[in-house]
Motif scaffolding. Structure first.
Motif, PDB file in Angstrom:
ATOM      1  N   ASN A 200       5.617   0.943   1.947  1.00 41.11           N
ATOM      2  CA  ASN A 200       4.326   1.022   2.611  1.00 41.11           C
ATOM      3  C   ASN A 200       3.850  -0.396   2.902  1.00 41.11           C
ATOM      4  O   ASN A 200       4.079  -1.317   2.108  1.00 41.11           O
ATOM      5  N   VAL A 201       3.164  -0.555   4.008  1.00 42.08           N
ATOM      6  CA  VAL A 201       2.694  -1.872   4.432  1.00 42.08           C
ATOM      7  C   VAL A 201       1.177  -1.926   4.344  1.00 42.08           C
ATOM      8  O   VAL A 201       0.488  -1.013   4.816  1.00 42.08           O
ATOM      9  N   TYR A 202       0.666  -2.989   3.725  1.00 45.35           N
ATOM     10  CA  TYR A 202      -0.780  -3.224   3.675  1.00 45.35           C
ATOM     11  C   TYR A 202      -1.039  -4.627   4.215  1.00 45.35           C
ATOM     12  O   TYR A 202      -0.608  -5.621   3.637  1.00 45.35           O
ATOM     13  N   GLY A 203      -1.722  -4.702   5.360  1.00 47.47           N
ATOM     14  CA  GLY A 203      -1.989  -5.984   6.002  1.00 47.47           C
ATOM     15  C   GLY A 203      -3.468  -6.235   6.143  1.00 47.47           C
ATOM     16  O   GLY A 203      -4.241  -5.336   6.476  1.00 47.47           O
ATOM     17  N   HIS A 204      -3.868  -7.486   5.890  1.00 50.94           N
ATOM     18  CA  HIS A 204      -5.279  -7.883   5.972  1.00 50.94           C
ATOM     19  C   HIS A 204      -5.453  -8.939   7.051  1.00 50.94           C
ATOM     20  O   HIS A 204      -4.700  -9.905   7.125  1.00 50.94           O
ATOM     21  N   SER A 205      -6.450  -8.744   7.949  1.00 55.17           N
ATOM     22  CA  SER A 205      -6.798  -9.718   8.980  1.00 55.17           C
ATOM     23  C   SER A 205      -5.573 -10.038   9.833  1.00 55.17           C
ATOM     24  O   SER A 205      -5.006  -9.131  10.440  1.00 55.17           O
ATOM     25  N   TYR A 206      -5.128 -11.314   9.901  1.00 59.23           N
ATOM     26  CA  TYR A 206      -3.908 -11.580  10.662  1.00 59.23           C
ATOM     27  C   TYR A 206      -2.752 -10.731  10.139  1.00 59.23           C
ATOM     28  O   TYR A 206      -1.874 -10.319  10.903  1.00 59.23           O
ATOM     29  N   GLY A 207      -2.757 -10.436   8.853  1.00 60.30           N
ATOM     30  CA  GLY A 207      -1.713  -9.574   8.307  1.00 60.30           C
ATOM     31  C   GLY A 207      -1.687  -8.194   8.934  1.00 60.30           C
ATOM     32  O   GLY A 207      -0.633  -7.556   9.015  1.00 60.30           O
ATOM     33  N   SER A 208      -2.848  -7.705   9.405  1.00 60.28           N
ATOM     34  CA  SER A 208      -2.867  -6.427  10.117  1.00 60.28           C
ATOM     35  C   SER A 208      -2.241  -6.577  11.504  1.00 60.28           C
ATOM     36  O   SER A 208      -1.548  -5.678  11.986  1.00 60.28           O
ATOM     37  N   ASN A 209      -2.498  -7.704  12.131  1.00 62.96           N
ATOM     38  CA  ASN A 209      -1.864  -8.041  13.403  1.00 62.96           C
ATOM     39  C   ASN A 209      -0.344  -8.045  13.231  1.00 62.96           C
ATOM     40  O   ASN A 209       0.407  -7.429  14.000  1.00 62.96           O
ATOM     41  N   LEU A 210       0.095  -8.727  12.177  1.00 66.42           N
ATOM     42  CA  LEU A 210       1.525  -8.802  11.881  1.00 66.42           C
ATOM     43  C   LEU A 210       2.088  -7.418  11.550  1.00 66.42           C
ATOM     44  O   LEU A 210       3.197  -7.073  11.974  1.00 66.42           O
ATOM     45  N   ALA A 211       1.331  -6.623  10.798  1.00 64.49           N
ATOM     46  CA  ALA A 211       1.808  -5.289  10.429  1.00 64.49           C
ATOM     47  C   ALA A 211       2.028  -4.416  11.653  1.00 64.49           C
ATOM     48  O   ALA A 211       3.005  -3.648  11.719  1.00 64.49           O
TER      49      ALA A 211
ATOM     50  N   ASP B  36       8.541   4.123  -3.476  1.00 65.21           N
ATOM     51  CA  ASP B  36       8.240   3.322  -2.298  1.00 65.21           C
ATOM     52  C   ASP B  36       7.154   2.290  -2.637  1.00 65.21           C
ATOM     53  O   ASP B  36       6.007   2.656  -2.862  1.00 65.21           O
ATOM     54  N   PRO B  37       7.477   1.008  -2.671  1.00 61.07           N
ATOM     55  CA  PRO B  37       6.495  -0.021  -3.022  1.00 61.07           C
ATOM     56  C   PRO B  37       5.515  -0.277  -1.887  1.00 61.07           C
ATOM     57  O   PRO B  37       5.613   0.307  -0.804  1.00 61.07           O
ATOM     58  N   VAL B  38       4.561  -1.148  -2.171  1.00 62.73           N
ATOM     59  CA  VAL B  38       3.636  -1.649  -1.152  1.00 62.73           C
ATOM     60  C   VAL B  38       3.990  -3.104  -0.895  1.00 62.73           C
ATOM     61  O   VAL B  38       4.092  -3.898  -1.842  1.00 62.73           O
ATOM     62  N   VAL B  39       4.168  -3.469   0.364  1.00 61.55           N
ATOM     63  CA  VAL B  39       4.358  -4.874   0.709  1.00 61.55           C
ATOM     64  C   VAL B  39       3.081  -5.372   1.368  1.00 61.55           C
ATOM     65  O   VAL B  39       2.500  -4.691   2.226  1.00 61.55           O
ATOM     66  N   PHE B  40       2.619  -6.525   0.941  1.00 63.98           N
ATOM     67  CA  PHE B  40       1.350  -7.073   1.434  1.00 63.98           C
ATOM     68  C   PHE B  40       1.605  -8.167   2.451  1.00 63.98           C
ATOM     69  O   PHE B  40       2.460  -9.042   2.247  1.00 63.98           O
ATOM     70  N   MET B  41       0.833  -8.134   3.543  1.00 71.01           N
ATOM     71  CA  MET B  41       0.883  -9.169   4.578  1.00 71.01           C
ATOM     72  C   MET B  41      -0.459  -9.877   4.600  1.00 71.01           C
ATOM     73  O   MET B  41      -1.488  -9.265   4.888  1.00 71.01           O
ATOM     74  N   ALA B  42      -0.447 -11.164   4.282  1.00 72.11           N
ATOM     75  CA  ALA B  42      -1.674 -11.929   4.092  1.00 72.11           C
ATOM     76  C   ALA B  42      -2.325 -12.305   5.416  1.00 72.11           C
ATOM     77  O   ALA B  42      -1.707 -12.260   6.487  1.00 72.11           O
ATOM     78  N   GLY B  43      -3.582 -12.698   5.312  1.00 71.80           N
ATOM     79  CA  GLY B  43      -4.340 -13.114   6.487  1.00 71.80           C
ATOM     80  C   GLY B  43      -4.112 -14.572   6.828  1.00 71.80           C
ATOM     81  O   GLY B  43      -3.270 -15.257   6.288  1.00 71.80           O
ATOM     82  N   GLY B  44      -4.932 -15.044   7.749  1.00 75.34           N
ATOM     83  CA  GLY B  44      -4.815 -16.436   8.210  1.00 75.34           C
ATOM     84  C   GLY B  44      -4.871 -16.507   9.733  1.00 75.34           C
ATOM     85  O   GLY B  44      -5.941 -16.334  10.306  1.00 75.34           O
TER      86      GLY B  44
END
Length: 521
Positions: free
Chosen positions: A220-231, A105-113
Motif C-alpha cells: 500500500n502507498v501513503y504519500g504526503h504533499s509532493y509524496g502524493s504527487n509522486l504516488a 502487504d506493508p505500507v510504503v511512505f512517500m515524503a513531501g517536499g
C-alpha cells in the motif's frame, strides 16, 4: 510537527548472508549476492537495481523505531536512459509491525517536499499507527540526506537563515538567493551529478524497483504533499503490486504549477475566515478579520518593520524584517497555529508584531544539510515551472487576493524568484511526462485539511474523476499533512488499509476546528 516546503550519506557496511536472510525468504531470493560496499565514497558504475542490507542511518536525535528496523541501501541507476551511467544509493528502512500477526502487504511512505527528509518523519508515522498492523517501509527519495549522492544545498540553507533579516522580494534578496542557488548547482554539477535525473519519473521507478528488490508481492502507498504527487505518478507508470493508495494533502501531478500556489492559499485562508465567522466569540472579537489582514499586508509591504527579537528556540536576538511578503509566507507555512491567526493579525494592527516577528525569527536557526534542495529545484524547474510565465503568477495572485500589493502578488507563496532560479538550474522541461492524469481502478483515499494553504482540499474531487474507486475526506480545521494531526484521519486511514473498498469515514461527521484564541481588547 515541522511544516515541509511546497518545504550525508549512510555508510554501507559489509553484507552477510545472515542479514540478507533476515529480510525474509522472498527478499533473500530476489536479492543479488552480497557485496561489501563499505568503502565506496560515492556513486559507482550503474547496474540493475538491487537492495543491499546495511546499518540504519543515525540521525542526531535517535529514532526509537530504527532500533528494530531492517535497513540498507537501494542501488539504482542515476539515469535509466543512460544504462552505462553511474549508480546511486537510496537509504531504506523497513520498520516492523506492532501486531504479532501483521498483514502481508506493508505500507510504503512517500515524503513531501520535494526534498523533505523522510527519516525525521518516522516518529510521526509510527505515532499515527502506520505500522500497527503491517510493516512500514520508508525510503529517502534520490538526493536526500543519507543518500549517495546527497543533494543538500548548505549555501541555500545559509541564505534562508539570513533572509529573515531581509525584505522579501527586493532585487538584493533575489540576487543573494540566485547566488546561493548557482553555487549549489555548480558544486553538484562539478561532482558529476546529473541534475536532469532527479525527477518524479525516476523517483517513481525507484519505488517500483524497491518493491521488487524487497520481495513484496503487493503493498500500500501513503504519500504526503509532493509524496502524493509522486504516488499518483507511481500508480500511473508502475501499477503492478499496488493494493491501495492514500493521498494526504494531495498535490496532483496534472495541476501543480506556480499559479496553483495562489489558488491553494486563497482556498485555505477563505476557510479560516469562514470558521471564524461561524464561531460567535471569534466573529464578535474579530469582526473584520479579512479586512484587517488585507490592510496589514498592504501596510507592511509599503513600510516594513525591522525588529530585533529572540527566536522561539532561544538564543540571542536576531534582526527580522516583517513586510507584506513575509506576513503572507508565515501564514501559508502555518508558522503560527491556525487558532492564533485572528489574534496575531489583531495584535499586529494594534502595534504589537511580537508573535509574528518571533515566528519569522525561527527561520534564522536553520539546520544545514537537512533538505535536498537539489531535488527540490530539479523537480520544480522541470515539472512545476514550465508553461507558466511570471505574468501568469501575477495574474493568479491578483485573482486570489486583489487587495494585496503587486510585489506580493507577483511571487508564488514560499516559491519566490523561480523564473530566475530555474534559468540558473537549467534542467529540461518534463511537463509532458508528468502533467498527466492518473487513470486507475486501484482504491484511492484522499485526506485533506480544510485550512491547508499549500494544497487546497478542492483539488481532491477533481483528481478523483479519473480514479474509479476513490474516496475523498475533508478534515475541518487541519492544515498541511493531516494524518499526524488528526486522530479521526488516523482511524480513516487504518480503516482504508484494512478494507480499501469500504473505508469507514464516520468519525469525520461533526468534527470541528480548534476554537480560535480570543485576546482582550
Amino acid at each position: 510537527m515541522a511544516e515541509q516546503s511546497f518545504h550525508l550519506a549512510a555508510p554501507v557496511a559489509g553484507v552477510t548472508l545472515a542479514l540478507l536472510a533476515a529480510l525474509g525468504p522472498t527478499a533473500a531470493s530476489a536479492a543479488p549476492p552480497p557485496t561489501d560496499t563499505a568503502g565506496v565514497a560515492g556513486p559507482v558504475t550503474a547496474a540493475a537495481s538491487r537492495f543491499v542490507p546495511g546499518p540504519c542511518p543515525e540521525p542526531p536525535e535517535p529514532i526509537e523505531a530504527l532500533a528494530t528496523a531492517r535497513c540498507g541501501v537501494l542501488e539504482v541507476p542515476e539515469n535509466r536512459d543512460r544504462p552505462d551511467g553511474r549508480t546511486i544509493g537510496l537509504a531504506v528502512a523497513v520498520i516492523p509491525a506492532v501486531s504479532a500477526k501483521p498483514a502481508p502487504d506493508p505500507v510504503v511512505f512517500m515524503a513531501g517536499g520535494p526534498g523533505g527528509e523522510v527519516f525525521d518523519d518516522i516518529p510521526f508515522l509510527v505515532s499515527s499507527g502506520l505500522n500497527r498492523d503491517r510493516e512500514l517501509v520508508v525510503m529517502a527519495q534520490r538526493g536526500n540526506l543519507y543518500d549517495k549522492p546527497g543533494l543538500a544545498c548548505p549555501e541555500l540553507d545559509r541564505f534562508h537563515a539570513r533572509a529573515v533579516g531581509l525584505p522579501s522580494y527586493t532585487p538584493q534578496t533575489e540576487k543573494l538567493m540566485a547566488d546561493a542557488v548557482k553555487q549549489c548547482r555548480d558544486r553538484l554539477a562539478a561532482d558529476g551529478t546529473d541534475l536532469s535525473a532527479y525527477n518524479s519519473t525516476e523517483n517513481a521507478a525507484d519505488f517500483a524497483d524497491l518493491r521488487t528488490a524487497l520481495g513484496f508481492k503487493e503493498w500500500n502507498v501513503y504519500g504526503h504533499s509532493y509524496g502524493s504527487n509522486l504516488a499518483l505518478t507511481y500508480l500511473r507508470l508502475h501499477p503492478q503490486g499496488i493494493r491501495a493508495v492514500a493521498l494526504d494533502s494531495a498535490a496532483p501531478a496534472q495541476y501543480v504549477s506556480l499559479p496553483f500556489a495562489w489558488a491553494n492559499a486563497r482556498e485555505g485562508l477563505d476557510n479560516v475566515y469562514k470558521a471564524c465567522a461561524a464561531e460567535p466569540r471569534c466573529k464578535t472579537r474579530y469582526p473584520d478579520f479579512e479586512r484587517t489582514l488585507n490592510e496589514q499586508v498592504q501596510k507592511l509591504e509599503a513600510n516594513p518593520l525591522t525588529l530585533n527579537v529572540s527566536p522561539p528556540q532561544g538564543g540571542d536576538p536576531v534582526k527580522v524584517v516583517l513586510d507584506g511578503g513575509a506576513l503572507v509566507n508565515l501564514l501559508v507555512a502555518k508558522a503560527i497555529p491556525f487558532a492564533d491567526f485572528p489574534a496575531a493579525i489583531d495584535e499586529l494592527a494594534r502595534g504589537n508584531p511580537e508573535r509574528l516577528a518571533k515566528a519569522r525569527a525561527a527561520g534564522s536557526v536553520a539546520v544545514e544539510g537537512q533538505t535536498a534542495h537539489g531535488l527540490t529545484q530539479s523537480i520544480l524547474c522541470s515539472e512545476w515551472l514550465p508553461g507558466h510565465s511570471t505574468s501568469d503568477v501575477l495574474k493568479a495572485g491578483r485573482e486570489a487576493f486583489p487587495a494585496w500589493p503587486e510585489p506580493v502578488q507577483a511571487q508564488a507563496p514560499q516559491l519566490p524568484f523561480q523564473d530566475q532560479l530555474c534559468r540558473i538550474w537549467n534542467v529540461p522541461d518534463r511537463t509532458a511526462d508528468v502533467r498527466v492524469p492518473t487513470v486507475s481502478s486501484v482504491p484511492v483515499l484522499f485526506i485533506n485539511g480544510t485550512f491547508d494553504m499549500k494544497t487546497g482540499a478542492s483539488w481532491a474531487p477533481k483528481t478523483a474523476r479519473t480514479l474509479s474507486h476513490a474516496t475523498t475526506v475533508q478534515v475541518p480545521g487541519i492544515g498541511h499533512w493531516v494524518v499526524p494531526q488528526s486522530p479521526c484521519a488516523q482511524k480513516v486511514l487504518a480503516s482504508f488499509l484494512n478494507d480499501p473498498s469500504a473505508p469507514d469515514t464516520g468519525c469525520v461527521a461533526g468534527l470541528r476546528w480548534e476554537p480560535f484564541t480570543i485576546t482582550p481588547k
